[in-house]
Design a protein around this motif. Structure first.
Motif, PDB file in Angstrom:
ATOM      1  N   ARG A  74      -2.343   7.342   2.041  1.00 53.77           N
ATOM      2  CA  ARG A  74      -2.734   6.689   0.783  1.00 53.77           C
ATOM      3  C   ARG A  74      -1.908   5.434   0.480  1.00 53.77           C
ATOM      4  O   ARG A  74      -2.314   4.624  -0.345  1.00 53.77           O
ATOM      5  N   GLN A 128       1.594  -0.124  -3.880  1.00 53.56           N
ATOM      6  CA  GLN A 128       0.156   0.014  -4.074  1.00 53.56           C
ATOM      7  C   GLN A 128      -0.341   1.261  -3.360  1.00 53.56           C
ATOM      8  O   GLN A 128       0.055   1.530  -2.219  1.00 53.56           O
ATOM      9  N   TRP A 129      -1.210   1.994  -4.033  1.00 53.35           N
ATOM     10  CA  TRP A 129      -1.709   3.269  -3.506  1.00 53.35           C
ATOM     11  C   TRP A 129      -3.226   3.318  -3.533  1.00 53.35           C
ATOM     12  O   TRP A 129      -3.851   2.786  -4.452  1.00 53.35           O
ATOM     13  N   ASP A 130      -3.797   3.966  -2.569  1.00 53.51           N
ATOM     14  CA  ASP A 130      -5.216   4.304  -2.581  1.00 53.51           C
ATOM     15  C   ASP A 130      -5.330   5.523  -3.486  1.00 53.51           C
ATOM     16  O   ASP A 130      -4.634   6.519  -3.272  1.00 53.51           O
ATOM     17  N   HIS A 131      -6.145   5.468  -4.502  1.00 58.25           N
ATOM     18  CA  HIS A 131      -6.207   6.543  -5.489  1.00 58.25           C
ATOM     19  C   HIS A 131      -7.184   7.655  -5.132  1.00 58.25           C
ATOM     20  O   HIS A 131      -7.363   8.595  -5.914  1.00 58.25           O
ATOM     21  N   ARG A 132      -7.791   7.572  -3.963  1.00 60.62           N
ATOM     22  CA  ARG A 132      -8.693   8.638  -3.546  1.00 60.62           C
ATOM     23  C   ARG A 132      -7.905   9.879  -3.138  1.00 60.62           C
ATOM     24  O   ARG A 132      -6.686   9.853  -3.015  1.00 60.62           O
TER      25      ARG A 132
END
Length: 137
Positions: free
Chosen positions: A12, A35-39
């Protein structure tokens, strides 16, 4: 956290890990906006025959992805390269990770990839994520 717990989290992470490490070494980690992928992300460990007591080594692994896929990644742990083949070399052999817009979609992707990878005696849990899915109703 151990490596199987960390690997779905790392999938993520959108910020370059090296940048985070360098900022931490410089005492400036608080100045980085990671920064992160929120999935949703999930990881399924594929273990060797005999794991955990006496994992078997040397079984050829087939079905590993040959191209990069955006929403999945296979982390190697207990593997080795012998005569141009990837073989088992420890208990926790691989961690198949996937991201999805829902936990169910991440789970489906991870298990589909886990089933496509083969080696003699492969074992893995079939219940990863089910408690979280049950809580969501």
């Amino acid at each position: 956290m151990g490596d199987p717990e960390t690997q779905p989290i790392m999938l993520r992470l959108k910020t370059d890990l090296a940048d985070l490490i360098l900022a931490a070494l410089d005492g400036k980690l608080d100045q980085i906006d990671a920064q992160w992928d929120h999935r949703m992300a999930i990881g399924v460990v594929l273990a060797a025959a005999g794991y955990p007591d006496s994992p078997r080594k040397g079984d050829a692994i087939t079905g590993l992805p040959t191209t990069t896929q955006a929403d999945t990644h296979v982390f190697h742990a207990g593997t080795a390269k012998v005569n141009d083949k990837i073989v088992t070399a420890g208990g926790r052999v691989l961690c198949v990770t996937a991201i999805g817009t829902t936990l169910r979609s991440a789970q489906d992707k991870a298990y589909a990839l886990a089933q496509a990878i083969n080696f003699d005696g492969k074992q893995y849990r079939s219940d990863i994520g089910y408690r979280a899915l049950a809580r969501k109703g």
